[in-house]
Motif scaffolding. Structure first.
Motif, short mmCIF file in Angstrom:
data_model
loop_
_atom_site.label_atom_id
_atom_site.label_comp_id
_atom_site.label_asym_id
_atom_site.label_seq_id
_atom_site.Cartn_x
_atom_site.Cartn_y
_atom_site.Cartn_z
N ALA A 1 0.84 -1.20 0.00
CA ALA A 1 0.00 0.00 0.00
C ALA A 1 0.88 1.25 0.00
O ALA A 1 2.04 1.21 0.40
CB ALA A 1 -0.90 0.00 1.23
N PRO A 2 0.32 2.40 -0.42
CA PRO A 2 1.10 3.64 -0.41
C PRO A 2 1.66 3.96 0.98
O PRO A 2 2.78 4.47 1.09
CB PRO A 2 0.08 4.69 -0.85
CG PRO A 2 -0.90 3.95 -1.69
CD PRO A 2 -1.00 2.59 -1.07
N GLU A 3 0.90 3.64 2.03
CA GLU A 3 1.40 3.94 3.38
C GLU A 3 2.62 3.10 3.76
O GLU A 3 3.41 3.52 4.60
CB GLU A 3 0.28 3.77 4.41
CG GLU A 3 -0.44 2.45 4.37
CD GLU A 3 -1.74 2.51 3.57
OE1 GLU A 3 -2.69 1.82 3.97
OE2 GLU A 3 -1.79 3.25 2.57
N ASN B 1 19.28 4.82 4.27
CA ASN B 1 18.45 4.35 3.16
C ASN B 1 17.43 3.33 3.68
O ASN B 1 17.80 2.40 4.40
CB ASN B 1 19.31 3.69 2.08
CG ASN B 1 20.24 4.68 1.42
OD1 ASN B 1 19.86 5.82 1.13
ND2 ASN B 1 21.48 4.27 1.15
N VAL B 2 16.18 3.53 3.32
CA VAL B 2 15.12 2.62 3.75
C VAL B 2 14.24 2.31 2.55
O VAL B 2 13.80 3.22 1.84
CB VAL B 2 14.25 3.22 4.88
CG1 VAL B 2 13.21 2.19 5.35
CG2 VAL B 2 15.11 3.67 6.05
N ARG B 3 14.00 1.01 2.33
CA ARG B 3 13.12 0.57 1.26
C ARG B 3 12.04 -0.33 1.84
O ARG B 3 12.25 -0.98 2.86
CB ARG B 3 13.89 -0.22 0.19
CG ARG B 3 14.81 0.62 -0.67
CD ARG B 3 15.45 -0.27 -1.73
NE ARG B 3 16.40 -1.21 -1.14
CZ ARG B 3 16.73 -2.38 -1.68
NH1 ARG B 3 16.15 -2.78 -2.81
NH2 ARG B 3 17.61 -3.15 -1.09
N TYR B 4 10.92 -0.39 1.15
CA TYR B 4 9.87 -1.33 1.50
C TYR B 4 9.73 -2.33 0.36
O TYR B 4 9.60 -1.95 -0.80
CB TYR B 4 8.53 -0.62 1.72
CG TYR B 4 7.41 -1.58 2.03
CD1 TYR B 4 7.18 -2.00 3.33
CD2 TYR B 4 6.62 -2.12 1.02
CE1 TYR B 4 6.17 -2.92 3.62
CE2 TYR B 4 5.60 -3.03 1.30
CZ TYR B 4 5.39 -3.42 2.60
OH TYR B 4 4.40 -4.34 2.88
N ILE B 5 9.78 -3.63 0.69
CA ILE B 5 9.61 -4.68 -0.31
C ILE B 5 8.48 -5.60 0.14
O ILE B 5 8.55 -6.19 1.22
CB ILE B 5 10.91 -5.49 -0.51
CG1 ILE B 5 12.06 -4.58 -0.97
CG2 ILE B 5 10.67 -6.62 -1.51
CD1 ILE B 5 13.39 -5.31 -1.12
#
Length: 260
Positions: free
Chosen positions: A43-45, A60-64
């Motif tokens: 989701a966008p959140e 650096n932070v990513r969402y996978i």
């Protein structure tokens, strides 16, 4: 306490868009690690959470997205991360029922997400750690990885299994600068637990304080919830040089639960 000593390291934390996983991710980021957040949603959140954490901690932070009930997704998560110096196997679900009534699909899902996912992620992460010459595997078990409660057959079995997997991983990496340990929380005050309190108040006809003391924390001698920040601090310690010779063990953060 360990300001930015994890700079240049990448931490993958499964099940980390809320609760214990998010708390651990924040503390690792505070210590300088780049972070890969994960959950089964996309989701966008989720992505906004990663952007907010990056701004807050200057890493650096990513969402996978990955469905931790699927082995292929678990392995793809680590591959997509590209690097994994610190692996925190945190994803988990729960269901409560007597064994004769326990839904088979719930058993299968709990074993897959709470136990088997850690096997898959660890299998892909260890070669990355060996290549970089350093690594930490931190498995989030539970007080139920060391003891048991009625009606939680799948959860208790999975968490005992995580403790066993932790020991095997530690033995297989004992000659290398890689460690593997399990954190065993008792009751932790997460948003999910917080939401349970009003329902428990209605069920038992008690006020908030009595429900917490007499129902939720009845097995936790300290009478206090652990916090997600404490979970994160324990994880950060396990990544520190002070923990270089701590491997294959469990660290209980349970207010004395397993001392009973």
């Amino acid at each position: 306490m360990f300001e930015k000593f994890l700079g240049g390291k990448t931490a993958v934390v499964t099940g980390s868009n809320s609760g214990i996983g998010l708390g651990i991710a924040h503390e690792l980021a505070r210590a300088g690690a780049d972070i890969v957040l994960n959950s089964f949603t996309d989701a966008p959140e989720d992505h906004a959470l990663a952007e907010s954490m990056a701004r807050q901690h200057g890493v650096n932070v990513r969402y996978i997205q990955a469905d931790m009930s699927k082995g292929s997704d678990c392995r793809a998560l680590i591959e997509q991360a590209g690097a994994c110096d610190i692996l925190v196997n945190n994803a988990g679900i729960q269901h409560v029922a007597p064994i004769p009534d326990f839904p088979v699909e719930k058993w299968d899902a709990i074993i897959a997400i709470n136990l088997t996912s850690a096997f898959h992620t660890t299998a892909v992460a260890l070669p990355m750690m060996r290549k970089s010459g350093w690594g930490r595997v931190i498995n989030i078990a539970s007080a139920h990885g060391l003891t048991a409660s009625e009606y939680k057959s799948a959860y208790v079995a999975a968490k005992h299994g995580i403790v066993g997997l932790t020991k095997v991983t530690a033995l297989e990496t004992a000659k290398e600068p890689i460690t593997c340990n399990a954190i065993c929380p008792g009751y932790v005050l997460t948003p999910i637990v917080e939401k349970q309190i009003p329902d428990q108040m209605k069920t038992h006809g008690m006020n908030r304080e009595d429900v917490i003391a007499k129902v939720m924390l009845q097995r936790q001698p300290s009478g206090q919830f652990a916090t997600v920040e404490q979970m994160g601090g324990t994880a950060v310690f396990l990544c520190s040089p002070a923990a270089d010779q701590i491997t294959g063990t469990t660290i209980s953060v349970d207010g004395g639960w397993t001392a009973l």
